[in-house]
Design a protein around this motif. Structure first.
Motif: not given
Length: 470
Positions: A419-436
């Motif tokens: 849960s911590y990994v997803l909240q702090n690694g996967v989701i932020p990484a996806a949101n970085v791409k979505l910021k485009n």
């Protein structure tokens, strides 16, 4: 007059011969057309005041013989359209009309007859200009928007020339030999000039880039799927609104479901974006491999993940790896995330697998275990700099053990950590791409003003005004 018509395409450009469902709808309201008229007239006036016109020269018959005339250095000083209006003709297109328009321009003049010649400066006033023109909107064979002039009428109330020269008593006598050709030229050439301008605009429309590359992974297709539909108070434009992997235009296996924009009129522009648009985006990024990430690299700024990290929560890992080794987490999406739009809810369902590997001293890696993940997330959406930008938030996830080198263990032991990994690694990484972001249909110098986003069943609605920077 060409520029005034050009600007009315400002709204039209925000947009196969059979009727087809679209992934994106654009609705232009009368309020938007009125704003386009206002800005278009300002652009036209500004352009005409800056333009330098070619000399007018010719010959007129008179009682004292032929009169050769030249008007040079023509420069518009004042131009106004006090009663201009734009309206929609259902099933056809747009009608533009103006009454009591007038223009004042200055010029240098010269007159030559067999008896004498004279020259000087003059002021020309053209008043009572009436123009009514309609143009059709359609799509061409390459699914680009197309425009054509359907009809044009023009009349002029009068032309008055005031001369300043050296033989003042002759001025009044000879002004009609300048007024007549000016009147004839305006009356004869105005509608053909408008038609020529519309043809030039239509040629430019055929060169519009309807596929737009979003980033290194995906491109979006804003091709028209139907001809624009004109109603009493708005224009509807249906765009394909599909996203494909870069350099891969294979037709999608699914088609957009029909949706209807609500009956609203408080904004200039409405954009309806269907589930199809977002689902095609999900599939495009999945095929391009954009969702596969090394989580350990994404989390490296927080802490280093090792076999000891997992050994602290999974005894089987601690028994298998007595010495600590660096660990690597590879997330692989099993299928394209499923996007669902319900009233006030934008949901994304994700099925993935995560392999956890130990990096050995010889730099080889060894799989420790693999878990399957089913996750549900919600998305919040904003419009910024002409782009639709999303941000994911993890709601829930479920784990199951798919394979293990260290033996069977209860995956519930991993839930808090992952849960911590997803909240702090996967989701932020996806949101970085979505910021485009996904670029919305737009034109240079046009911005969306105070956009409001609402999620409805099956589609997203953006209500917005527009602002044009002169």
């Amino acid at each position: 007059m060409r520029r005034i018509w050009c600007f009315f395409l400002l709204l039209h450009l925000l947009i196969e011969p059979l009727h087809a469902n679209s992934g994106l709808k654009v609705r232009i309201m009368q309020k938007g057309l009125d704003y386009g008229k206002k800005i278009g007239l300002e652009i036209l006036k500004q352009r005409l005041k800056e333009e330098r016109f070619p000399d007018w020269r010719g010959q007129e018959k008179s009682g004292v013989g032929d009169v050769d005339y030249v008007l040079s250095g023509i420069s518009i000083k004042t131009i106004e359209f006090p009663d201009a209006s734009v309206s929609l003709i259902p099933g056809l297109g747009i009608k533009l009309s103006t009454q009591h328009a007038y223009v004042i321009f200055s010029a240098n003049w010269s007159i030559r007859t067999w008896l004498f010649k004279d020259h000087g400066s003059c002021t020309v006033s053209v008043s009572g200009v009436f123009v009514t023109a309609t143009f059709n909107m359609s799509q061409d064979s390459t699914c680009h928007p197309s425009i054509s002039l359907a009809s044009c009428q023009m009349s002029i109330g009068g032309v008055e020339v005031k001369l300043n020269g050296t033989i003042s008593w002759l001025h009044k006598f000879f002004t009609k030999y300048l007024e007549n050709p000016i009147y004839r030229s305006l009356d004869t050439n105005s509608c053909p000039n408008i038609r020529q301008g519309i043809q030039q605009i239509d040629s430019q429309l055929r060169m519009l880039q309807v596929p737009i590359q979003i980033d290194a992974f995906a491109q979006i297709d804003y091709c028209l799927v139907n001809s624009p539909e004109v109603f009493q108070s708005y224009i509807d434009l249906d765009l394909k609104g599909a996203i494909y992997p870069v350099r891969n235009w294979t037709d999608l296996a699914f088609v957009p479901a029909p949706f209807i924009l609500p009956d609203k009129n408080d904004s200039m522009l409405y954009l309806g974006i269907s589930e199809y648009f977002f689902q095609s985006a999900s599939l495009a990024y999945y095929k391009a491999g954009a969702f596969n990430i090394n989580i350990a690299e994404e989390l490296s700024s927080y802490f280093n993940i090792t076999t000891k990290t997992f050994g602290n929560i999974i005894p089987e890992v601690a028994q298998y790896y007595v010495e600590a080794h660096p660990a690597r987490l590879n997330l692989m999406i099993a299928a394209a995330p499923v996007v669902s739009l319900q009233p006030d809810a934008f949901a994304v369902e994700i099925c993935a697998s995560m392999e956890v590997l130990a990096v050995l001293p010889d730099s080889t890696s060894q799989s420790m275990f693999t878990v399957d993940i089913t996750a549900s997330s919600s998305a919040s959406l904003t419009v910024f700099e002409q782009k639709l930008i999303g941000s994911l938030c993890l709601n829930r996830f479920q784990l199951s053990l798919a394979d293990s080198r260290v033996g069977f263990f209860e995956v519930s032991l991993l839930e808090n950590f992952l849960s911590y990994v997803l909240q702090n690694g996967v989701i932020p990484a996806a949101n970085v791409k979505l910021k485009n972001g996904f670029p919305l249909p737009s034109l240079d110098q046009v911005t969306l003003l105070r956009p409001v986003i609402k999620v409805n069943e099956g589609y997203l609605l953006i209500s917005t005004d527009i602002d044009y920077k002169l």
